[in-house]
Scaffold this motif. Structure first.
Motif, PDB file in Angstrom:
ATOM      1  N   ALA A  39       3.523   4.322  -9.575  1.00 44.01           N
ATOM      2  CA  ALA A  39       3.780   5.123  -8.379  1.00 44.01           C
ATOM      3  C   ALA A  39       3.122   6.500  -8.490  1.00 44.01           C
ATOM      4  O   ALA A  39       2.491   6.984  -7.537  1.00 44.01           O
ATOM      5  N   PHE A  40       3.237   7.124  -9.661  1.00 47.11           N
ATOM      6  CA  PHE A  40       2.643   8.446  -9.846  1.00 47.11           C
ATOM      7  C   PHE A  40       1.123   8.388  -9.768  1.00 47.11           C
ATOM      8  O   PHE A  40       0.476   9.195  -9.070  1.00 47.11           O
ATOM      9  N   LEU A  41       0.525   7.425 -10.467  1.00 54.18           N
ATOM     10  CA  LEU A  41      -0.936   7.319 -10.479  1.00 54.18           C
ATOM     11  C   LEU A  41      -1.471   6.921  -9.107  1.00 54.18           C
ATOM     12  O   LEU A  41      -2.534   7.400  -8.687  1.00 54.18           O
ATOM     13  N   SER A  42      -0.758   6.073  -8.390  1.00 54.52           N
ATOM     14  CA  SER A  42      -1.203   5.652  -7.060  1.00 54.52           C
ATOM     15  C   SER A  42      -1.183   6.816  -6.085  1.00 54.52           C
ATOM     16  O   SER A  42      -2.119   6.991  -5.280  1.00 54.52           O
ATOM     17  N   CYS A  43      -0.132   7.611  -6.134  1.00 53.53           N
ATOM     18  CA  CYS A  43      -0.059   8.777  -5.241  1.00 53.53           C
ATOM     19  C   CYS A  43      -1.198   9.747  -5.541  1.00 53.53           C
ATOM     20  O   CYS A  43      -1.845  10.272  -4.624  1.00 53.53           O
ATOM     21  N   GLY A  44      -1.450   9.990  -6.829  1.00 49.39           N
ATOM     22  CA  GLY A  44      -2.552  10.877  -7.179  1.00 49.39           C
ATOM     23  C   GLY A  44      -3.896  10.321  -6.753  1.00 49.39           C
ATOM     24  O   GLY A  44      -4.765  11.059  -6.274  1.00 49.39           O
ATOM     25  N   TYR A  45      -4.069   9.019  -6.899  1.00 47.22           N
ATOM     26  CA  TYR A  45      -5.341   8.384  -6.533  1.00 47.22           C
ATOM     27  C   TYR A  45      -5.574   8.470  -5.019  1.00 47.22           C
ATOM     28  O   TYR A  45      -6.667   8.836  -4.567  1.00 47.22           O
ATOM     29  N   LEU A  46      -4.562   8.127  -4.229  1.00 46.00           N
ATOM     30  CA  LEU A  46      -4.730   8.117  -2.775  1.00 46.00           C
ATOM     31  C   LEU A  46      -4.882   9.530  -2.227  1.00 46.00           C
ATOM     32  O   LEU A  46      -5.669   9.760  -1.293  1.00 46.00           O
TER      33      LEU A  46
ATOM     34  N   LYS B  27     -10.067  11.529  -8.468  1.00 46.36           N
ATOM     35  CA  LYS B  27      -9.740  10.162  -8.062  1.00 46.36           C
ATOM     36  C   LYS B  27     -10.098   9.167  -9.163  1.00 46.36           C
ATOM     37  O   LYS B  27      -9.317   8.256  -9.472  1.00 46.36           O
ATOM     38  N   HIS B  28     -11.269   9.329  -9.754  1.00 41.88           N
ATOM     39  CA  HIS B  28     -11.662   8.411 -10.830  1.00 41.88           C
ATOM     40  C   HIS B  28     -10.793   8.591 -12.069  1.00 41.88           C
ATOM     41  O   HIS B  28     -10.596   7.632 -12.825  1.00 41.88           O
TER      42      HIS B  28
ATOM     43  N   LEU C 267      -7.460   2.377  -0.355  1.00 45.89           N
ATOM     44  CA  LEU C 267      -6.119   1.873  -0.081  1.00 45.89           C
ATOM     45  C   LEU C 267      -6.007   0.404  -0.470  1.00 45.89           C
ATOM     46  O   LEU C 267      -4.997  -0.031  -1.057  1.00 45.89           O
ATOM     47  N   LEU C 268      -7.043  -0.381  -0.166  1.00 36.11           N
ATOM     48  CA  LEU C 268      -7.054  -1.788  -0.576  1.00 36.11           C
ATOM     49  C   LEU C 268      -7.057  -1.916  -2.097  1.00 36.11           C
ATOM     50  O   LEU C 268      -6.431  -2.830  -2.653  1.00 36.11           O
ATOM     51  N   LEU C 269      -7.760  -1.007  -2.760  1.00 36.85           N
ATOM     52  CA  LEU C 269      -7.799  -1.052  -4.223  1.00 36.85           C
ATOM     53  C   LEU C 269      -6.400  -0.861  -4.810  1.00 36.85           C
ATOM     54  O   LEU C 269      -6.024  -1.533  -5.780  1.00 36.85           O
ATOM     55  N   GLU C 270      -5.617   0.014  -4.203  1.00 41.66           N
ATOM     56  CA  GLU C 270      -4.249   0.223  -4.673  1.00 41.66           C
ATOM     57  C   GLU C 270      -3.378  -0.997  -4.392  1.00 41.66           C
ATOM     58  O   GLU C 270      -2.513  -1.356  -5.194  1.00 41.66           O
TER      59      GLU C 270
END
Length: 506
Positions: free
Chosen positions: A300-307, A140-141, A209-212
């Motif tokens: 979009a790619f980084l957000s999906c991986g992060y969440l 995640k980080h 989720l708020l961070l995204e």
């Protein structure tokens, strides 16, 4: 020659001897001095070396499973015993001799890395679920660090750094205002501190989720640079609220993994892992950003991986306390199977994402006006709870079970009220399932079916039946929960503050 110094001695000297029994014990510990005893210089013989293989052996030492032998370095052996013993010739020193072959360079590097990323004594110093949690946390980080490069670059471009559309003073003021708005949001949200205890995992995922969402707003400033300040302020408020939540839930999670008094070590190594992953993600993102990739696709790619990593990270956390979500899992399993799930099973079945619009079927510590719409229902069920410090009812208009607490309710009474509410909800849901197929036909045959009073009287039987079940099974539920390692606390159930006065159990 210096003159002799005269010492004045008293004329007589009195010596008090100990009692005979004590004197005999003391004398028995002193070696006899006979006339045939050799002089002290001749009695001092070389001390036998503990190890014949190493001359001048001193002692052995072990550190983290590796052993060393300490010997006298200087050509001499250990000599003498007692106060006047000689540790070796003049100028001798101590030398450490390893008793095993040195580690290969790869293992030496891995040992050095482990000292920064895992707690001391790993894996015995942490719980088994620590490894999957830290793995998902590092991933995640990694995505978070990579995404930070794109958001920062977009903000700087929007504020006018790259296009030089604003003076340095104006840029600095806008940036300071943005950060100030974020600090205000962090301060205002801190009053929700109690919620960080009972909905820990749910709030932790919501914060990510708020961070995204905040990062998405920051990236949107590239399309509307003229609205940089209001958009950046909103984004920073959202991200700081997420930061408060993440910081507040961090310690309880690390505490759940620590075995013994090593929470500081677990916290430090956990943050070290996060920082390393963040740096790796940042470096990779800088390399990719030089190729000018699509901003939308990258985000979009980084957000999906992060969440995804955040969700798996939170799901891997194993807590031994029963909040509302885990309490619901435990009671439902007990009603259906008679067994209480283990800590790992109960945590894996817990609902992680609770949107604000989600319907909560059970309310604990509610106000009287929310639970009862007319006096008939209250008068009908009150005798069933004369011996209890709570009242449980069902409001069909809101489709919710309410547990009202009396002013004498203690910790165990609140837990019992929550248990009773879930038992009643089980009966009501089962009744609804049985009547679902007949509902339309009964409405056609009897137009009055479904009126408020009739439905309330219909659920009176379910309330009476639930009272019998709770009386016989609540003690068993608590016993089995403790056997599985669960800790029950009424504060984690988040009961309301309303209490009924003037209704005392007999």
């Amino acid at each position: 020659m210096a003159p002799a110094v005269g010492i004045k001695r008293p004329a007589t000297q009195t010596i008090t001897l100990p009692p005979p029994a004590v004197r005999d014990v003391i004398l028995s510990t002193i070696p006899p001095q006979t006339a045939e005893s050799p002089p002290a210089a001749e009695r001092a013989a070389p001390a036998p070396a503990p190890s014949a293989a190493v001359e001048g052996f001193l002692c052995l030492e072990e550190v983290d499973g590796r052993r060393w032998s300490y010997v006298v370095d200087g050509g001499g052996a250990v000599r003498g015993r007692g106060r006047g013993a000689s540790a070796g010739p003049a100028g001798a020193s101590v030398r450490a001799v390893p008793l095993q072959s040195p580690l290969p360079p790869a293992e030496e590097i891995m040992a050095f890395i482990r000292s920064y990323v895992v707690p001391e004594g790993f894996p015995d110093s942490v719980t088994p679920s620590y490894v999957p949690y830290m793995s998902w946390r590092a991933l995640k980080h990694f995505f978070g660090g990579a995404m930070g490069v794109f958001t920062t670059r977009t903000l700087l471009s929007s504020v006018g750094v790259s296009q030089s559309k604003a003076t340095p003073g104006a840029i600095a003021i806008n940036w300071i205002l943005k950060d100030g708005a974020g600090r205000v949001g962090k301060m205002l949200f801190a009053r929700q501190g109690k919620k960080f205890d009972y909905d820990l995992k749910q709030l932790r995922f919501s914060s990510d989720l708020l961070l995204e969402i905040g990062a998405g707003i920051e990236l949107t400033t590239a399309a509307f640079p003229q609205f940089f300040l209001p958009m950046a302020c909103v984004a920073n408020v959202v991200k700081n609220v997420a930061a408060v939540t993440s910081t507040s839930t961090r310690t309880p999670i690390y505490k759940a993994y620590a075995r013994g008094e090593n929470i500081g070590d677990v916290t430090a190594k956990g943050e070290s892992v996060g920082n390393i992953a963040d740096l790796l993600g940042t470096g990779l993102s800088i390399f990719i950003s030089k190729r000018n990739p699509s901003l939308v696709t990258s985000f979009a790619f980084l957000s999906c991986g992060y969440l995804l990593s955040s969700y798996q990270e939170v799901r891997s956390v194993v807590l031994n306390t029963l909040n509302r979500a885990r309490f619901t899992v435990a009671v439902d399993s007990f009603i259906k199977t008679g067994h209480i799930p283990s800590l790992k099973e109960g945590n894996s079945q817990e609902t992680i994402f609770n949107p604000p619009w989600r319907h909560e079927p059970v309310a604990i510590g509610s106000r009287f006006g929310e639970a009862f719409q007319e006096p008939a229902s209250f008068v009908a069920i009150r005798p069933l709870f004369e011996d209890e410090r709570y009242i449980v009812t069902y409001n069909p208009t809101k489709d919710k079970v309410y547990a009202l607490l009396k002013d004498q309710a203690k910790s165990d009474d609140i837990i019992k009220a929550a248990f009773h509410a879930h038992v009643l909800l089980h009966f009501i849901n089962a009744s609804h399932a049985r009547r679902l197929k007949q509902k339309q036909r009964q409405k056609q045959a009897n137009p009055d079916y479904g009126s408020l009073y009739t439905r309330n009287m219909d659920f009176l039987a379910h309330i009476a039946e639930s009272c019998k079940i709770v009386t016989s099974s609540y003690g068993t539920f608590k016993k089995k929960a403790r056997e599985q390692g669960w800790i029950m606390s009424e504060s984690l159930l988040n009961p309301g503050k309303a209490r009924l006065c003037g209704i005392k159990p007999q």
